[in-house]
Design an enzyme around this catalytic site. Sequence first.
Site, mmCIF file in Angstrom:
data_model
loop_
_atom_site.group_PDB
_atom_site.id
_atom_site.type_symbol
_atom_site.label_atom_id
_atom_site.label_comp_id
_atom_site.label_asym_id
_atom_site.label_seq_id
_atom_site.Cartn_x
_atom_site.Cartn_y
_atom_site.Cartn_z
ATOM 1 N N GLY A 232 -17.271 -54.267 0.128
ATOM 2 C CA GLY A 232 -17.297 -52.775 0.182
ATOM 3 C C GLY A 232 -16.189 -51.916 -0.471
ATOM 4 O O GLY A 232 -15.987 -50.663 -0.338
ATOM 5 N N ASP A 250 -26.268 -55.980 -0.325
ATOM 6 C CA ASP A 250 -26.013 -57.461 -0.945
ATOM 7 C C ASP A 250 -26.913 -58.564 -0.730
ATOM 8 O O ASP A 250 -27.476 -58.530 0.177
ATOM 9 C CB ASP A 250 -24.648 -57.866 -0.576
ATOM 10 C CG ASP A 250 -23.959 -58.861 -1.357
ATOM 11 O OD1 ASP A 250 -22.756 -58.351 -2.027
ATOM 12 O OD2 ASP A 250 -24.230 -60.011 -1.244
ATOM 13 N N ASP A 290 -21.765 -53.960 -9.259
ATOM 14 C CA ASP A 290 -20.442 -54.594 -9.566
ATOM 15 C C ASP A 290 -20.930 -56.249 -9.444
ATOM 16 O O ASP A 290 -20.959 -56.954 -8.339
ATOM 17 C CB ASP A 290 -19.427 -54.505 -8.282
ATOM 18 C CG ASP A 290 -18.161 -54.800 -8.569
ATOM 19 O OD1 ASP A 290 -18.060 -55.879 -9.501
ATOM 20 O OD2 ASP A 290 -17.301 -54.852 -7.825
ATOM 21 N N CYS A 343 -15.657 -58.048 -13.183
ATOM 22 C CA CYS A 343 -14.174 -58.190 -13.285
ATOM 23 C C CYS A 343 -13.966 -59.182 -14.323
ATOM 24 O O CYS A 343 -13.250 -60.214 -14.122
ATOM 25 C CB CYS A 343 -13.642 -58.517 -11.846
ATOM 26 S SG CYS A 343 -14.242 -59.928 -11.126
#
Length: 389
Positions: A232, A250, A290, A343
């Site tokens: 988070g 999630d 994400d 990422c």
Amino acid sequence: MTPAARVAAAIELLDDILAGAPTEKALTVWARGHRFAGSKDRAAIRDLVYDAMRRRRSLAAIGGAQTGRGIMIGLARADETDLESVFSGVGYGPAPLSDEEKAAGTAPSEGAEALDCQDWLWPEFKASLGEEAAAAAMAALQARAPVHLRVNTRRTTLPEVQAQLAAAGSETQPHPLSPTALEVVSGARRLRNDPSVLSGAVEFQDAASQAVSDLVPLPEGGRFLDYCAGGGGKTLAIGARVRAELVAHDAAPRRMADLPARAARAGLAVRCVEPGNLASEGGFDTVLVDAPCSGSGSWRRDPQGKWALTPERLTELTALQGEILDLAARHVLPNGRLIYVTCSMLAQENGAQVAGFLARHPDWTGTVTRQFTPADGGDGFFFAELIAP
């Protein structure tokens, strides 16, 4: 422990890791079996192991063998350390070099080997970033990642935090990627128990991760869903910037276990919703995905991941990313925003995913995209904003 004994320990650990042991597990098991090693010894050995793993391929070339010993010989040569003082067999240090080891080793070949990249991945990076940017990014991944802090500006200011940390022996400086980011110049290891961290005034968060969070659009008082929340960190960063209803989700709810307590320390309320209950939540102004990814932008922190990635695993990840985007889109209000973040620095996981989503959902619009690489001073991240019809 002597410096040579630390190198011997690193050799032992690297052999275990090369045989398949997870790095963190190997370090933990070693520490339990070597209680005599103090905290400074453990930290030094950890640094050696991670430095070696980041540059595993080029160091093995320099050292003459893809083994723990060969890699540490390569590291000593690359750092211009006196080999005889380390590889002497004295004080629990590694055995002296044989004549064969003295003669072995060459300069790494230009390209993938010199940049510590798998052969199959190097063309992918060049195609994704361009050769010059790809080389700069891979070179940055060979070094340790900087330590960054996010200042919770609801609670304090950057100058106040800098002064408090300096008084406790940790020097910091503002980071250009985000107005809330500080880079730790010295004293990073003592920060885990610093009152600023424990109180929620400061969080450990990469500067590029903060920059991505800064880009997430969310109206004041709006509804926000972090669809793949994990710990988070981005939810907390966004909540510190905008007053909104914050919901975290999630697929593995245990990843969010610490989030409510962290949010409370930060002066925020974050509601964690398990997968089976998300459908009843209604729509959101902004949904952040994400997504699970290769992690190529953060391989400085997880160098083992750089060597473990395979073409097959990358294909699995890209399929999963597309599925997650389609599912998350169902929770976006009309004219709301779907934010896609990884990422990663690989186009298959980034621009190609956005293009695929827009092809499947032609009534949506793609607007802002942004690619960060480690050469920018933080981890590698990709950001894209998609607008619902």
